[in-house]
Design a protein around this motif. Sequence first.
Motif, PDB file in Angstrom:
ATOM      1  N   UNK A  13       0.834  -1.209   0.000  1.00  0.00           N
ATOM      2  CA  UNK A  13       0.000   0.000   0.000  1.00  0.00           C
ATOM      3  C   UNK A  13       0.871   1.263   0.000  1.00  0.00           C
ATOM      4  N   UNK A  14       1.941   1.235   0.786  1.00  0.00           N
ATOM      5  CA  UNK A  14       2.852   2.371   0.857  1.00  0.00           C
ATOM      6  C   UNK A  14       3.445   2.667  -0.520  1.00  0.00           C
ATOM      7  N   UNK A  15       3.949   1.638  -1.184  1.00  0.00           N
ATOM      8  CA  UNK A  15       4.592   1.841  -2.485  1.00  0.00           C
ATOM      9  C   UNK A  15       3.591   2.236  -3.564  1.00  0.00           C
ATOM     10  N   UNK A  20       1.367   7.977  -6.218  1.00  0.00           N
ATOM     11  CA  UNK A  20       0.305   8.992  -6.284  1.00  0.00           C
ATOM     12  C   UNK A  20       0.652  10.215  -5.444  1.00  0.00           C
ATOM     13  N   UNK A  21       1.540  10.026  -4.469  1.00  0.00           N
ATOM     14  CA  UNK A  21       1.974  11.123  -3.622  1.00  0.00           C
ATOM     15  C   UNK A  21       1.861  10.815  -2.144  1.00  0.00           C
ATOM     16  N   UNK A  22       2.834  11.319  -1.405  1.00  0.00           N
ATOM     17  CA  UNK A  22       2.867  11.231   0.056  1.00  0.00           C
ATOM     18  C   UNK A  22       3.472  12.540   0.555  1.00  0.00           C
ATOM     19  N   UNK A  73       7.219  10.539   6.853  1.00  0.00           N
ATOM     20  CA  UNK A  73       6.468  10.424   5.609  1.00  0.00           C
ATOM     21  C   UNK A  73       5.072   9.927   5.978  1.00  0.00           C
ATOM     22  N   UNK A  74       4.061  10.661   5.505  1.00  0.00           N
ATOM     23  CA  UNK A  74       2.661  10.350   5.803  1.00  0.00           C
ATOM     24  C   UNK A  74       1.949  10.017   4.498  1.00  0.00           C
ATOM     25  N   UNK A  75       1.204   8.917   4.512  1.00  0.00           N
ATOM     26  CA  UNK A  75       0.558   8.386   3.317  1.00  0.00           C
ATOM     27  C   UNK A  75      -0.959   8.401   3.471  1.00  0.00           C
ATOM     28  N   UNK A  82      -6.119  14.616  -2.188  1.00  0.00           N
ATOM     29  CA  UNK A  82      -5.565  14.788  -3.540  1.00  0.00           C
ATOM     30  C   UNK A  82      -5.251  16.252  -3.830  1.00  0.00           C
ATOM     31  N   UNK A  83      -6.181  17.142  -3.477  1.00  0.00           N
ATOM     32  CA  UNK A  83      -5.966  18.575  -3.699  1.00  0.00           C
ATOM     33  C   UNK A  83      -4.766  19.059  -2.892  1.00  0.00           C
ATOM     34  N   UNK A  84      -4.657  18.606  -1.651  1.00  0.00           N
ATOM     35  CA  UNK A  84      -3.577  19.016  -0.763  1.00  0.00           C
ATOM     36  C   UNK A  84      -2.219  18.511  -1.271  1.00  0.00           C
ATOM     37  N   UNK A  85      -2.196  17.278  -1.790  1.00  0.00           N
ATOM     38  CA  UNK A  85      -0.966  16.755  -2.386  1.00  0.00           C
ATOM     39  C   UNK A  85      -0.542  17.628  -3.560  1.00  0.00           C
TER      40      UNK A  85
END
Length: 169
Positions: A13-15, A20-22, A73-75, A82-85
């Motif tokens: 899940x992390x990878x 997509x972004x973290x 690192x926060x996922x 999504x907007x914040x990423x």
Amino acid sequence: MYKEINFTELSKELLEQLQKGAFLTVKEGDRVNTMTIAWGALGYMWNRPVFISMVRYSRYTYDLIDKALDYTVSFPLSGQLKKELGICGTKSGRDIDKFKECGLSLKEGENVNSPVIEDCDLHIECKIVYKQPMDESALEQSIKDKCYSKGDYHVLYFGEIVKAYVKGK
């Protein structure tokens, strides 16, 4: 409520989320910044679990992480933020307060100085054990052409994962 996990428990899940972004978050002195990352590596080196983060010299985060002892690192695994990423990947902490702009909540790190983004599902806390500027002469030309056409290379930060945890249900 958070549940501590082994760093490999949610590695798939992390990878998948990393692409997509973290949020890479670092605190140095009284300055805190987060930035979106989509590149990194999870592994096991020097008999330790590690996450390797890459930060370009031009980034405000570089000013902090280069003096810091740790990072997190926060996922967001549930499709949120999504907007914040997007904002944290295109705006600089030199110009805006990303936490205020995005409405992101911080939670103190449990074993490190840097906080995590509380709005996320999975967090890793990393103690920097090694850093290495990229050697452009050792990089394949096609990668240089595609990713470093402006010469803005990364520094690699090897972070020993000292804690991994997920938000409880």
